[in-house]
Structures are given as C-alpha cells and as structure tokens.
Scaffold this motif. Structure first.
Motif, PDB file in Angstrom:
ATOM      1  N   LEU A  34      39.258  68.016  30.832  1.00 29.87           N
ATOM      2  CA  LEU A  34      38.411  67.575  31.945  1.00 29.87           C
ATOM      3  C   LEU A  34      39.103  66.439  32.679  1.00 29.87           C
ATOM      4  O   LEU A  34      39.387  65.386  32.096  1.00 29.87           O
ATOM      5  CB  LEU A  34      37.040  67.123  31.439  1.00 29.87           C
ATOM      6  N   SER A  35      39.406  66.678  33.948  1.00 25.69           N
ATOM      7  CA  SER A  35      40.052  65.671  34.791  1.00 25.69           C
ATOM      8  C   SER A  35      38.988  64.983  35.628  1.00 25.69           C
ATOM      9  O   SER A  35      38.170  65.641  36.271  1.00 25.69           O
ATOM     10  CB  SER A  35      41.079  66.335  35.714  1.00 25.69           C
ATOM     11  N   ARG A  36      39.026  63.665  35.638  1.00 27.83           N
ATOM     12  CA  ARG A  36      38.070  62.898  36.439  1.00 27.83           C
ATOM     13  C   ARG A  36      38.827  62.072  37.470  1.00 27.83           C
ATOM     14  O   ARG A  36      39.890  61.528  37.181  1.00 27.83           O
ATOM     15  CB  ARG A  36      37.233  61.981  35.550  1.00 27.83           C
ATOM     16  N   PRO A  37      38.280  61.951  38.679  1.00 24.58           N
ATOM     17  CA  PRO A  37      38.970  61.200  39.734  1.00 24.58           C
ATOM     18  C   PRO A  37      39.053  59.717  39.381  1.00 24.58           C
ATOM     19  O   PRO A  37      38.040  59.094  39.062  1.00 24.58           O
ATOM     20  CB  PRO A  37      38.104  61.439  40.972  1.00 24.58           C
ATOM     21  N   PRO A  38      40.243  59.132  39.444  1.00 27.64           N
ATOM     22  CA  PRO A  38      40.412  57.744  39.004  1.00 27.64           C
ATOM     23  C   PRO A  38      39.743  56.715  39.901  1.00 27.64           C
ATOM     24  O   PRO A  38      39.396  55.625  39.434  1.00 27.64           O
ATOM     25  CB  PRO A  38      41.938  57.563  39.016  1.00 27.64           C
ATOM     26  N   ALA A  39      39.555  57.033  41.171  1.00 29.55           N
ATOM     27  CA  ALA A  39      39.030  56.044  42.111  1.00 29.55           C
ATOM     28  C   ALA A  39      37.509  56.051  42.224  1.00 29.55           C
ATOM     29  O   ALA A  39      36.940  55.299  43.017  1.00 29.55           O
ATOM     30  CB  ALA A  39      39.644  56.271  43.494  1.00 29.55           C
ATOM     31  N   VAL A  40      36.840  56.893  41.443  1.00 30.66           N
ATOM     32  CA  VAL A  40      35.386  57.009  41.526  1.00 30.66           C
ATOM     33  C   VAL A  40      34.738  56.162  40.444  1.00 30.66           C
ATOM     34  O   VAL A  40      35.151  56.189  39.284  1.00 30.66           O
ATOM     35  CB  VAL A  40      34.951  58.486  41.381  1.00 30.66           C
ATOM     36  N   SER A  41      33.732  55.398  40.826  1.00 30.56           N
ATOM     37  CA  SER A  41      33.032  54.547  39.869  1.00 30.56           C
ATOM     38  C   SER A  41      32.326  55.383  38.822  1.00 30.56           C
ATOM     39  O   SER A  41      31.824  56.474  39.099  1.00 30.56           O
ATOM     40  CB  SER A  41      32.003  53.672  40.598  1.00 30.56           C
ATOM     41  N   LYS A  42      32.284  54.871  37.597  1.00 32.34           N
ATOM     42  CA  LYS A  42      31.635  55.585  36.501  1.00 32.34           C
ATOM     43  C   LYS A  42      30.169  55.832  36.833  1.00 32.34           C
ATOM     44  O   LYS A  42      29.446  54.929  37.244  1.00 32.34           O
ATOM     45  CB  LYS A  42      31.758  54.790  35.207  1.00 32.34           C
ATOM     46  N   GLY A  43      29.734  57.088  36.666  1.00 31.14           N
ATOM     47  CA  GLY A  43      28.357  57.459  36.934  1.00 31.14           C
ATOM     48  C   GLY A  43      28.103  57.916  38.352  1.00 31.14           C
ATOM     49  O   GLY A  43      27.034  58.458  38.641  1.00 31.14           O
ATOM     50  N   PRO A  68      46.126  71.923  33.015  1.00 31.04           N
ATOM     51  CA  PRO A  68      45.634  70.544  32.958  1.00 31.04           C
ATOM     52  C   PRO A  68      46.335  69.627  33.951  1.00 31.04           C
ATOM     53  O   PRO A  68      45.682  68.791  34.605  1.00 31.04           O
ATOM     54  CB  PRO A  68      45.918  70.138  31.507  1.00 31.04           C
ATOM     55  N   GLU A  69      47.647  69.794  34.114  1.00 37.68           N
ATOM     56  CA  GLU A  69      48.381  68.989  35.095  1.00 37.68           C
ATOM     57  C   GLU A  69      47.897  69.286  36.509  1.00 37.68           C
ATOM     58  O   GLU A  69      47.708  68.372  37.325  1.00 37.68           O
ATOM     59  CB  GLU A  69      49.878  69.259  34.974  1.00 37.68           C
ATOM     60  N   LEU A  70      47.684  70.581  36.812  1.00 33.00           N
ATOM     61  CA  LEU A  70      47.163  70.956  38.118  1.00 33.00           C
ATOM     62  C   LEU A  70      45.759  70.400  38.310  1.00 33.00           C
ATOM     63  O   LEU A  70      45.408  69.901  39.387  1.00 33.00           O
ATOM     64  CB  LEU A  70      47.161  72.476  38.270  1.00 33.00           C
ATOM     65  N   GLY A  71      44.943  70.466  37.264  1.00 40.65           N
ATOM     66  CA  GLY A  71      43.596  69.911  37.345  1.00 40.65           C
ATOM     67  C   GLY A  71      43.611  68.421  37.628  1.00 40.65           C
ATOM     68  O   GLY A  71      42.813  67.917  38.429  1.00 40.65           O
ATOM     69  N   ASP A  72      44.531  67.700  36.973  1.00 41.73           N
ATOM     70  CA  ASP A  72      44.656  66.263  37.226  1.00 41.73           C
ATOM     71  C   ASP A  72      45.015  65.995  38.686  1.00 41.73           C
ATOM     72  O   ASP A  72      44.471  65.078  39.314  1.00 41.73           O
ATOM     73  CB  ASP A  72      45.737  65.657  36.322  1.00 41.73           C
ATOM     74  N   ARG A  73      45.926  66.801  39.224  1.00 45.62           N
ATOM     75  CA  ARG A  73      46.334  66.601  40.615  1.00 45.62           C
ATOM     76  C   ARG A  73      45.184  66.877  41.572  1.00 45.62           C
ATOM     77  O   ARG A  73      44.924  66.095  42.496  1.00 45.62           O
ATOM     78  CB  ARG A  73      47.529  67.494  40.955  1.00 45.62           C
ATOM     79  N   LEU A  74      44.499  68.008  41.376  1.00 48.78           N
ATOM     80  CA  LEU A  74      43.381  68.343  42.257  1.00 48.78           C
ATOM     81  C   LEU A  74      42.285  67.286  42.181  1.00 48.78           C
ATOM     82  O   LEU A  74      41.699  66.905  43.196  1.00 48.78           O
ATOM     83  CB  LEU A  74      42.819  69.717  41.895  1.00 48.78           C
ATOM     84  N   SER A  75      42.019  66.798  40.984  1.00 51.22           N
ATOM     85  CA  SER A  75      40.985  65.781  40.812  1.00 51.22           C
ATOM     86  C   SER A  75      41.370  64.485  41.510  1.00 51.22           C
ATOM     87  O   SER A  75      40.562  63.875  42.227  1.00 51.22           O
ATOM     88  CB  SER A  75      40.763  65.529  39.318  1.00 51.22           C
ATOM     89  N   GLU A 121      43.465  64.030  44.016  1.00 54.77           N
ATOM     90  CA  GLU A 121      43.579  64.126  45.471  1.00 54.77           C
ATOM     91  C   GLU A 121      42.270  64.491  46.161  1.00 54.77           C
ATOM     92  O   GLU A 121      42.122  64.259  47.363  1.00 54.77           O
ATOM     93  CB  GLU A 121      44.670  65.134  45.837  1.00 54.77           C
ATOM     94  N   SER A 122      41.330  65.071  45.408  1.00 53.07           N
ATOM     95  CA  SER A 122      40.072  65.512  46.028  1.00 53.07           C
ATOM     96  C   SER A 122      38.883  64.627  45.698  1.00 53.07           C
ATOM     97  O   SER A 122      37.880  64.652  46.414  1.00 53.07           O
ATOM     98  CB  SER A 122      39.752  66.942  45.572  1.00 53.07           C
ATOM     99  N   GLY A 123      38.974  63.877  44.588  1.00 55.04           N
ATOM    100  CA  GLY A 123      37.822  63.110  44.137  1.00 55.04           C
ATOM    101  C   GLY A 123      36.795  63.940  43.385  1.00 55.04           C
ATOM    102  O   GLY A 123      35.656  63.515  43.198  1.00 55.04           O
ATOM    103  N   TRP A 124      37.204  65.121  42.931  1.00 53.27           N
ATOM    104  CA  TRP A 124      36.328  66.004  42.156  1.00 53.27           C
ATOM    105  C   TRP A 124      36.602  65.846  40.661  1.00 53.27           C
ATOM    106  O   TRP A 124      37.695  65.429  40.254  1.00 53.27           O
ATOM    107  CB  TRP A 124      36.583  67.464  42.520  1.00 53.27           C
ATOM    108  N   ALA A 125      35.625  66.239  39.861  1.00 56.27           N
ATOM    109  CA  ALA A 125      35.862  66.485  38.440  1.00 56.27           C
ATOM    110  C   ALA A 125      36.356  67.921  38.305  1.00 56.27           C
ATOM    111  O   ALA A 125      35.765  68.833  38.889  1.00 56.27           O
ATOM    112  CB  ALA A 125      34.588  66.294  37.632  1.00 56.27           C
ATOM    113  N   VAL A 126      37.463  68.135  37.577  1.00 55.48           N
ATOM    114  CA  VAL A 126      38.055  69.472  37.447  1.00 55.48           C
ATOM    115  C   VAL A 126      38.181  69.818  35.971  1.00 55.48           C
ATOM    116  O   VAL A 126      38.823  69.085  35.201  1.00 55.48           O
ATOM    117  CB  VAL A 126      39.434  69.559  38.135  1.00 55.48           C
ATOM    118  N   LEU A 127      37.564  70.913  35.583  1.00 60.53           N
ATOM    119  CA  LEU A 127      37.613  71.388  34.203  1.00 60.53           C
ATOM    120  C   LEU A 127      38.551  72.580  34.108  1.00 60.53           C
ATOM    121  O   LEU A 127      38.356  73.589  34.796  1.00 60.53           O
ATOM    122  CB  LEU A 127      36.216  71.808  33.731  1.00 60.53           C
TER     123      LEU A 127
END
Length: 253
Positions: free
Chosen positions: A16-25, A52-59, A61-67
C-alpha cells in the motif's frame, strides 16, 4: 508499506503506497493496481515485482493511495490460478482498500489480464468509480480454444504448483469461456473508462481495444499509442495519460 490481503482464505502479498505530502487522516482517492499474467524469465515467482515501485510513483505524483498486490499463485501469494480466483482476489483488494479509514473512493487499473479483470470487477461492483485498462484482452477466447494447453502453460510458468489442481478441469476451463470483459463493459458507464493499447502489441491485438470501446457504447476514452508494444507500464506516455486521467477523477468524490 507491505501488507497482506485475505481472499476467501487465500493469503495474498500486497503493498500500500500512501502519498507523502498528505496529512495523516486526510481523505484521498484510492487506486487498486493489477498486474498481468506472468511470462518470461521468473514466471510466477517474479510476477508483479515492479508494481510496488510503480504504485509508489503513482501515489507520490497523484496524491492517491495505491494498492498493488499479487494475484494467487504469483509472487508471495498462496493459492492456485483460475480466472474466477483472480477475480475474487481483485474483489478482496477493493474491500481491503475501502477498509482504509482515509480512502474516500476506489478506482481500478490493470495491465493485460489484470486490466481485463478490472473491467469485469468494475462492471459488477458499483462501489468502483472507474477503471483504466492497459493492453487488456476483450476476452480469453485464445486460452479457451485450447484449455489443455492453457492449463499446461499455467503449470509451466508456476501459477499452478499443485498437481492435483484443478479438481474439476472442465469447470476451470469453462471460466476461460465465460469470463468476457467485452460482454460486461457496457455496465460501467457513466462511470469513466480509460483504454490504453499499443499499436504494435504482439500479445493482445489492438482490435481488442476497439472491441471494448465499441461495447462500452462510445463512452470509453481510447488511446492507441503509436509503436508501443504490450508492456505499456514501461512507456512514459502511458504513465502521463494515466496520471492525467487520475487527476480528472478527483471531481467524482
């Protein structure tokens, strides 16, 4: 973040990739990203290993959670391959992502077999807000035409490791005939559909993309990429189109 999914008693490896710039919650859109059927060196053992690497990139650059996850019989996931089993795995992945407190909605994206099954899952699950399919076959008629050969190939690449599976070979083969994305894609609109296909795809003919677009009643967004082959996830043009499509989905929730 490495994770696990339970799919009707079958343990699946996931990331599960989570966007780094988004506040928790803070609520974010969620994408389930699906790999295709294994081929080439490594077979099932290496299937989906770059996702997983692609998911990290998409997350990122998009601000989405990617599973991302491994279908049964591939990677670290348990179980044996069948089309219905893989469809169950995708449904379990949707449940898993929707179970995250900060995920506001779920979309699907997949390559090849993963894209075809994403279409089938979205058609039957109205919780899915949209689907993107890369190099997806319109059906599995080529597999169904020679089920014995398809079963032998599944054993060869390692997605079936149990010599006693399937217990009912005819039922296993019937799924290859009955699971047909082209028959159900018309259930998805008005939810958005993105179809991406390479003009030089050597595995799935580009005609499959046109068949899917036609069956969607003209509602699908179709991109045929000049001189692109089957492995579209490695094409920067595809990633750019997919990220742009994801950005436009934010208005849906």
């Amino acid at each position: 973040m490495d994770s696990r999914i339970e799919s009707r008693g079958v343990a699946l490896g996931a990331h599960l990739s989570r966007p780094p710039a988004v506040s928790k919650g803070q609520p974010v859109p969620g994408l389930v990203l699906c790999h295709g059927f294994p081929a080439g060196p490594g077979g099932a053992a290496s299937s989906g290993q770059t996702y997983p690497e692609l998911g990290d990139r998409l997350s990122s650059e998009s601000g989405w959670a990617v599973l991302t996850f491994n279908f049964r019989g591939t990677g670290a996931s348990k179980g044996q391959f069948s089309l219905s089993g893989w469809l169950e795995d995708l449904q379990s992945a949707v449940d898993h992502l929707l179970g995250q407190d900060d995920v506001s909605g779920v979309w699907l994206a997949g390559s090849s077999t993963g894209g075809a099954l994403s279409i089938c899952a979205a058609a039957e699950d109205e919780r899915v807000h949209g689907v993107a399919a890369l190099a997806a076959p319109a059906d599995f008629s080529d597999w169904a035409s020679e089920p014995a050969g398809s079963l032998a190939y599944a054993r060869e690449v390692g997605v079936i490791s149990d010599p006693a599976f399937p217990a009912d070979v005819e039922a296993w083969a019937r799924e290859l005939r009955e699971i047909r994305p082209v028959n159900v894609i018309g259930k998805i609109p008005p939810r958005p559909i993105l179809l991406l296909h390479g003009s030089d795809d050597e595995t799935v003919p580009v005609g499959d993309a046109h068949a899917l677009a036609g069956a969607a009643g003209g509602s699908a967004e179709l991109h045929v990429l000049n001189q692109a082959g089957h492995r579209l996830r490695h094409d920067p043009r595809v990633i750019a189109v997919l990220l742009g499509w994801m950005e436009r989905q934010r208005t849906c929730v």
